[in-house]
Scaffold this motif. Structure first.
Motif, mmCIF file in Angstrom:
data_model
loop_
_atom_site.group_PDB
_atom_site.id
_atom_site.type_symbol
_atom_site.label_atom_id
_atom_site.label_comp_id
_atom_site.label_asym_id
_atom_site.label_seq_id
_atom_site.Cartn_x
_atom_site.Cartn_y
_atom_site.Cartn_z
ATOM 1 N N GLY A 220 0.828 -1.195 0.000
ATOM 2 C CA GLY A 220 0.000 0.000 0.000
ATOM 3 C C GLY A 220 0.864 1.246 0.000
ATOM 4 N N SER A 221 0.209 2.407 0.023
ATOM 5 C CA SER A 221 0.933 3.677 0.044
ATOM 6 C C SER A 221 1.281 4.096 1.466
ATOM 7 C CB SER A 221 0.086 4.768 -0.627
ATOM 8 O OG SER A 221 -0.188 4.445 -1.971
ATOM 9 N N HIS A 248 4.543 1.578 -1.642
ATOM 10 C CA HIS A 248 4.557 2.075 -3.013
ATOM 11 C C HIS A 248 5.486 3.274 -3.206
ATOM 12 C CE1 HIS A 248 1.468 -0.622 -4.207
ATOM 13 N NE2 HIS A 248 0.465 -0.002 -3.619
ATOM 14 N N SER A 249 6.056 3.369 -4.387
ATOM 15 C CA SER A 249 6.829 4.550 -4.774
ATOM 16 C C SER A 249 5.887 5.749 -4.822
ATOM 17 C CB SER A 249 7.466 4.335 -6.147
ATOM 18 O OG SER A 249 6.450 4.269 -7.143
ATOM 19 N N LEU A 266 8.208 8.755 -0.235
ATOM 20 C CA LEU A 266 8.474 7.328 -0.021
ATOM 21 C C LEU A 266 9.280 7.060 1.245
ATOM 22 C CD1 LEU A 266 8.619 4.337 -0.817
ATOM 23 C CD2 LEU A 266 10.528 4.921 -2.350
ATOM 24 N N HIS A 267 10.366 7.805 1.450
ATOM 25 C CA HIS A 267 11.229 7.533 2.598
ATOM 26 C C HIS A 267 10.535 7.853 3.921
ATOM 27 C CE1 HIS A 267 14.082 7.966 -0.797
ATOM 28 N NE2 HIS A 267 14.641 6.941 -0.216
ATOM 29 N N GLU A 268 9.703 8.874 3.933
ATOM 30 C CA GLU A 268 8.941 9.204 5.137
ATOM 31 C C GLU A 268 7.935 8.112 5.446
ATOM 32 O OE1 GLU A 268 8.783 14.061 5.011
ATOM 33 O OE2 GLU A 268 7.567 12.983 3.553
ATOM 34 N N ARG A 269 7.256 7.632 4.418
ATOM 35 C CA ARG A 269 6.260 6.568 4.614
ATOM 36 C C ARG A 269 6.926 5.253 5.008
ATOM 37 N NH1 ARG A 269 4.195 5.454 -0.123
ATOM 38 N NH2 ARG A 269 5.398 6.895 -1.428
ATOM 39 N N ILE A 284 10.853 -1.840 -0.455
ATOM 40 C CA ILE A 284 10.785 -0.446 -0.867
ATOM 41 C C ILE A 284 10.426 -0.346 -2.349
ATOM 42 C CG2 ILE A 284 12.061 1.730 -0.991
ATOM 43 C CD1 ILE A 284 13.958 0.560 1.153
ATOM 44 N N ALA A 285 9.304 0.348 -2.636
ATOM 45 C CA ALA A 285 8.837 0.571 -4.010
ATOM 46 C C ALA A 285 8.733 -0.733 -4.816
ATOM 47 C CB ALA A 285 9.752 1.569 -4.721
ATOM 48 N N PRO A 286 7.889 -1.673 -4.374
ATOM 49 C CA PRO A 286 7.709 -2.916 -5.127
ATOM 50 C C PRO A 286 6.934 -2.644 -6.416
ATOM 51 C CG PRO A 286 6.037 -2.747 -3.431
ATOM 52 C CD PRO A 286 6.959 -1.571 -3.239
ATOM 53 N N PRO A 287 6.912 -3.611 -7.346
ATOM 54 C CA PRO A 287 6.097 -3.424 -8.562
ATOM 55 C C PRO A 287 4.628 -3.288 -8.173
ATOM 56 C CG PRO A 287 6.831 -5.698 -8.351
ATOM 57 C CD PRO A 287 7.588 -4.917 -7.329
ATOM 58 N N LEU A 288 3.902 -2.420 -8.864
ATOM 59 C CA LEU A 288 2.502 -2.195 -8.520
ATOM 60 C C LEU A 288 1.682 -3.471 -8.674
ATOM 61 C CD1 LEU A 288 0.384 -0.124 -7.675
ATOM 62 C CD2 LEU A 288 0.063 0.453 -10.081
#
Length: 374
Positions: A220-221, A248-249, A266-269, A284-288
């Motif tokens: 998720g985001s 998510h990215s 992204l880094h904050e989340r 970190i930032a997986p494929p959607l």
């Protein structure tokens, strides 16, 4: 006799361990709890063995700094979800009291090296400081609740895509930096968060899944990390032995949520999710769209989805493969709170929040001025 003696010795040793354990008190509002709060609690826990966290009530916060965004029940649960917290004390006084430290057997109180004042400008920690029961940790630069409120009112993309800094045009837009005669508090004013590998390592666990663990995955985001996210993570973790979370990215989060989301980059989340006690690992930032490479590499046995996510906004079925493999699990986390709901709270009460931010800035600037320090 030998058996009795060993039992007695064991009890005495355990009693000594309990007595010698350093109990730390830390308190605050923890409104819209973010990675700055989590880092404060991490540092506080590192100063002792057992961390007791006092959380102020809505009434105390309104009286001293203005209305909180999140209500007290939400804030209590958010602090409980932080992995460095051992105990939460509800309705803690805004001015830290010595008898509260004594009641919870705490050796000392810790707080960041920023300024916290009551409604009349008094140092909220003056009592514990005078008693020599106060220690400080370094405040996390680059984030504050005030900054996040400002981002929501301005709704820009500058925090994650500088070249697309296009604010929504709102007639009521005010100066969320709280600029007063050119003076801005370094604690209240917004600044850009600069992530480091050291910070990520500090937040990450080194735990690996065991051979027979059921590995679960939830993505998720996790924007403006809130009690709705925590409820989903807690539910997912109860259905597996090891929970991996994909964050998510910024680009994918924006594709799903539109407008000027995400509010946090992204880094904050990422750090907010890493601080949650129900999370074992983060991608970190997986494929959607969930791929076979992801499922096979991490040996994922269950893929979770809540009932109030934005996955249906994707151009294709994100969960097509997990469904085909029979490992797709959708659940209801039991809460309806979303990131949009939080933003609506801010917009609906914008004048109060703008005034709160300005007052907070002024008190901090006043305390830092040369005249006040003499």
């Amino acid at each position: 006799l030998s058996y009795s003696a060993s039992i007695s010795d064991s009890m005495e040793l355990n009693s000594k361990k309990i007595k010698d354990a350093v109990r730390v008190w830390c308190d605050g509002c923890f409104d819209m709890m973010h990675f700055g709060h989590a880092n404060a609690l991490r540092q506080a826990k590192a100063m002792g063995d057992y961390l007791v966290v006092g959380v102020h009530s809505d009434e105390e916060i309104k009286k001293n700094k203005g209305p909180p965004v999140m209500n007290e029940r939400e804030r209590y649960e958010m602090v409980r979800a932080c992995k460095w917290v051992d105990e939460v004390v509800e309705d803690a006084p805004y001015t830290t009291q010595l008898d509260w430290l004594d009641k919870y057997n705490c050796d000392f109180c810790v707080h960041g090296d920023d300024i916290t004042t009551t409604g009349d400008g008094t140092d909220a920690y003056h009592l514990v400081k005078a008693a020599g029961r106060y220690k400080e940790y370094a405040r996390t630069q680059g984030v504050s609740t005030t900054d996040l409120v400002g981002r929501m009112l301005l709704m820009t993309k500058s925090h994650f895509t500088p070249e697309e800094d296009t604010p929504i045009q709102l007639d009521h837009m005010a100066d969320m930096q709280g600029t007063l005669s050119g003076s801005v508090s370094p604690y209240t004013g917004a600044s850009q968060f600069l992530p480091t590998s050291k910070r990520i390592v500090q937040f990450a666990d080194k735990k690996e899944p065991k051979r027979d663990d059921v590995v679960g995955y939830l993505q998720g985001s996790f924007d403006l990390f809130h009690i709705g996210h925590v409820a989903a993570l807690k539910k997912a973790r109860s259905l597996c032995n090891y929970l991996i979370v994909g964050v998510h990215s910024d680009q994918n989060a924006n594709r799903l949520h539109g407008k000027n989301f995400p509010i946090m980059n992204l880094h904050e989340r990422l750090l907010s999710v890493l601080a949650c006690r129900y999370v074992d690992e983060v991608i970190i930032a997986p494929p959607l769209v969930i791929s076979s490479e992801l499922l096979d590499h991490f040996k994922i046995a269950k893929v979770f989805r809540g009932k109030r996510d934005a996955a249906d906004q994707a151009p294709e079925d994100i969960f097509a493969l997990p469904k085909k493999r029979g490992i797709y699990v959708q659940f209801d986390s039991g809460t309806n709170l979303t990131t949009d709901d939080i933003i609506q709270r801010i917009i609906q009460n914008r004048l109060e929040f703008e005034e709160r931010n300005k007052k907070k800035n002024k008190r901090e600037v006043d305390r830092m001025s040369p005249e006040k320090s003499l």
